[in-house]
Scaffold this motif. Sequence first.
Motif, PDB file in Angstrom:
ATOM      1  N   ILE A 319       0.810  -1.225   0.000  1.00 32.87           N
ATOM      2  CA  ILE A 319       0.000   0.000   0.000  1.00 32.87           C
ATOM      3  C   ILE A 319       0.845   1.279   0.000  1.00 32.87           C
ATOM      4  CG2 ILE A 319      -1.574   1.373   1.431  1.00 32.87           C
ATOM      5  CD1 ILE A 319      -3.132  -1.157   2.010  1.00 32.87           C
ATOM      6  N   PRO A 320       1.906   1.381   0.820  1.00 30.01           N
ATOM      7  CA  PRO A 320       2.700   2.623   0.767  1.00 30.01           C
ATOM      8  C   PRO A 320       3.287   2.903  -0.608  1.00 30.01           C
ATOM      9  CG  PRO A 320       3.200   1.401   2.774  1.00 30.01           C
ATOM     10  CD  PRO A 320       2.360   0.498   1.929  1.00 30.01           C
ATOM     11  N   TRP A 322       2.110   1.788  -3.423  1.00 35.46           N
ATOM     12  CA  TRP A 322       0.966   2.101  -4.281  1.00 35.46           C
ATOM     13  C   TRP A 322       0.580   3.566  -4.138  1.00 35.46           C
ATOM     14  CZ3 TRP A 322      -3.854   3.625  -2.300  1.00 35.46           C
ATOM     15  CH2 TRP A 322      -4.876   3.778  -3.250  1.00 35.46           C
ATOM     16  N   SER A 323       0.550   4.058  -2.906  1.00 38.62           N
ATOM     17  CA  SER A 323       0.161   5.455  -2.678  1.00 38.62           C
ATOM     18  C   SER A 323       1.156   6.427  -3.305  1.00 38.62           C
ATOM     19  CB  SER A 323       0.030   5.729  -1.176  1.00 38.62           C
ATOM     20  OG  SER A 323       1.291   5.613  -0.525  1.00 38.62           O
ATOM     21  N   ALA A 324       2.422   6.003  -3.424  1.00 42.71           N
ATOM     22  CA  ALA A 324       3.422   6.879  -4.036  1.00 42.71           C
ATOM     23  C   ALA A 324       3.192   7.045  -5.526  1.00 42.71           C
ATOM     24  CB  ALA A 324       4.829   6.323  -3.784  1.00 42.71           C
ATOM     25  N   ILE A 326       0.216   7.581  -6.880  1.00 37.22           N
ATOM     26  CA  ILE A 326      -0.976   8.396  -7.123  1.00 37.22           C
ATOM     27  C   ILE A 326      -0.606   9.746  -7.720  1.00 37.22           C
ATOM     28  CG2 ILE A 326      -2.868   9.622  -5.979  1.00 37.22           C
ATOM     29  CD1 ILE A 326      -3.096   7.277  -4.051  1.00 37.22           C
ATOM     30  N   GLN A 462       4.649  -0.718 -11.912  1.00 41.58           N
ATOM     31  CA  GLN A 462       3.638  -0.937 -10.883  1.00 41.58           C
ATOM     32  C   GLN A 462       2.870  -2.227 -11.121  1.00 41.58           C
ATOM     33  OE1 GLN A 462       1.099   2.059  -9.036  1.00 41.58           O
ATOM     34  NE2 GLN A 462       2.066   3.615 -10.327  1.00 41.58           N
ATOM     35  N   GLY A 485      -5.512   3.507  -8.269  1.00 40.38           N
ATOM     36  CA  GLY A 485      -4.712   4.699  -8.011  1.00 40.38           C
ATOM     37  C   GLY A 485      -5.108   5.854  -8.918  1.00 40.38           C
ATOM     38  N   VAL A 488      -8.335   7.363  -7.532  1.00 40.09           N
ATOM     39  CA  VAL A 488      -8.035   8.226  -6.388  1.00 40.09           C
ATOM     40  C   VAL A 488      -7.342   9.505  -6.859  1.00 40.09           C
ATOM     41  CG1 VAL A 488      -6.714   8.396  -4.245  1.00 40.09           C
ATOM     42  CG2 VAL A 488      -7.889   6.265  -4.816  1.00 40.09           C
ATOM     43  N   ASN A 535       6.834  13.838  -3.580  1.00 34.37           N
ATOM     44  CA  ASN A 535       6.339  12.464  -3.691  1.00 34.37           C
ATOM     45  C   ASN A 535       7.452  11.494  -4.062  1.00 34.37           C
ATOM     46  OD1 ASN A 535       3.957  10.502  -4.024  1.00 34.37           O
ATOM     47  ND2 ASN A 535       4.935  10.384  -6.033  1.00 34.37           N
ATOM     48  N   TYR A 538       9.189  10.629  -0.974  1.00 33.53           N
ATOM     49  CA  TYR A 538       8.334   9.708  -0.231  1.00 33.53           C
ATOM     50  C   TYR A 538       8.449   8.287  -0.792  1.00 33.53           C
ATOM     51  CZ  TYR A 538       3.941   7.391   1.096  1.00 33.53           C
ATOM     52  OH  TYR A 538       3.002   6.490   1.535  1.00 33.53           O
ATOM     53  N   CYS A 542       9.623   4.811   1.100  1.00 26.61           N
ATOM     54  CA  CYS A 542       8.784   3.604   1.114  1.00 26.61           C
ATOM     55  C   CYS A 542       9.507   2.421   0.486  1.00 26.61           C
ATOM     56  CB  CYS A 542       7.474   3.865   0.374  1.00 26.61           C
ATOM     57  SG  CYS A 542       6.380   5.049   1.177  1.00 26.61           S
TER      58      CYS A 542
END
Length: 562
Positions: A319-320, A322-324, A326, A462, A485, A488, A535, A538, A542
Amino acid sequence: MENPSDEKDMVEEPLLDTYKTKGGFKTLPFIIANEAFEGVASFGLMPNMILYLTREFGMQIASAANVLFLWSAATNFMPILGAYLADSYVGRYRMIGFGSIVSLMGMVLLWLTTLNSQAKISCSQSSSSCNFSTAFKLLHLYSSFGLMAIGAGGLRSSSLAFGADQLDKRDNIRNAAMLESFFSWYYVSKTASALIAVTFIVYVQDKMGWMVGFGIPALLMSLSVLSFFLASPFYVKLKSDSSLLTGFTQVLVASYKNRRMRLSSQATPEIYHRINGSMLLLPSEKLRSDFTLIFDKHTAKATSPVNQVEELKALIRVIPLWSAGIMMSVTLSQNSFPVLQAASMDRHITPYFEIPAGSFSVFLVITITLWITLYDRVVLPLASKVSGKPCRLNEKKRMGIGLFFSCMSMAAMAIAESVRRELAIEEGFSDDPQAVVSMSAMWLLPYYIFAGLGEAFNAIGQNEFYYSQLPKSMSSIATTLFGLGMSVASLVASSILNTVDNVTKKGGESWVSSNINKAHYDYYYWLLTGLSSANLMYFLFCSKAYGPCEEERSRVLDDEDR
């Protein structure tokens, strides 16, 4: 070694003698053709849809844009629901078939809206008959959008995983290379579909009208359905597993009940169970889930489903990262603003031909297609030949490189817009946003090239990362995480845009006002550049926290054994 039940499921039907087994490369053309035809059909409807809504339905630009935003968000979100149903209940084959048929129904319904010559809302809104007519027409239109979104959820959720099912044999040493090649060529087919859509389909809509322009996508979607079902006897059709949602709930409840129990990270005499095609997870303090024992030592009776623990832990771990991804989708979603800029610039490539403003995204598609082809057929073979051993970039490195190019794309767009705006003011077009400045639209090419490279690296990275890191029972969910993603990202992009508009218009002209010559879209792009850079930092954090991927861990163990 496969068990007898697996072999029974794989028994071939008495078809052509040349097809001795199910699955394999022979099924891929039908799967890819199904996705390609659907891609041309659906992508071909999007570029000019805002013109159809404003000109034929008389919608305001803001209302039309809001409709398309909701449609896009639903289209990107529905595949995650389709993936859950495919993995837990109906299977991928049935889900793709359902999605293909429903998408065809939606496109036919949309085409039928063009048969109504009085589609445009032109009567008095105070009239009850007018309100009924308006409501019926909008219901007809929105129903077509809804069906296409549902169909996309069924088809896109499972196509990639279903294709991988035809090849995936994890005991084959060439398995990773085969899957990487398939993922790459699958993505080539998607980008090629987009290329045809933004050129041929858009041109037909402009020159031949909406009836023909919407009729062709419906025809292509019918070919998509035919292509998929034509090879039905040859497919490997894996059965769905038990409900993932139920399993996740059981894990969370049991973990909470046993939260005070301490588990050893050392080897234990108990026997552990793992599902076929998944990794074995021993109890540990990391992402601890306190009910991993599955077999009683003496009775060999199943007492707790460790495969459910494995699925939930694997999903939580990705998940972390994946969020990167977005933020990259946020930058890609800014596709309407470059069209406005291109429309105000000189788009001639010869004295007699100019590129339509809406077709500049073709350069992004070409960049993706060319790079994937070169990477798969030139870069990797050459690097392997030079190094003397198989050479490839792992998934996380490709994801990081893609995020870097995403930052570069926003910076390139900010520079181009700054120059364009200054020139427009110098030429006296401050109050005329429709005027064309004496600046070549080719200034936008760096943006499209960097954006294309970013998507080529990050999107494929990804998809392959999720598929390789999640258990095989979650393959459909793995291949739809990128689409989730994007869904979102649409909400995040809308939030950023609304915040920028509300904050900056208090001091005068909004950065994103309708008059692009008075607005400051260059500031807006620099803001996105800054957010993308943060990002990227980040993502690096991650990535380090995640540790090595499964393939990297296996390679390290092999080296130690030697």
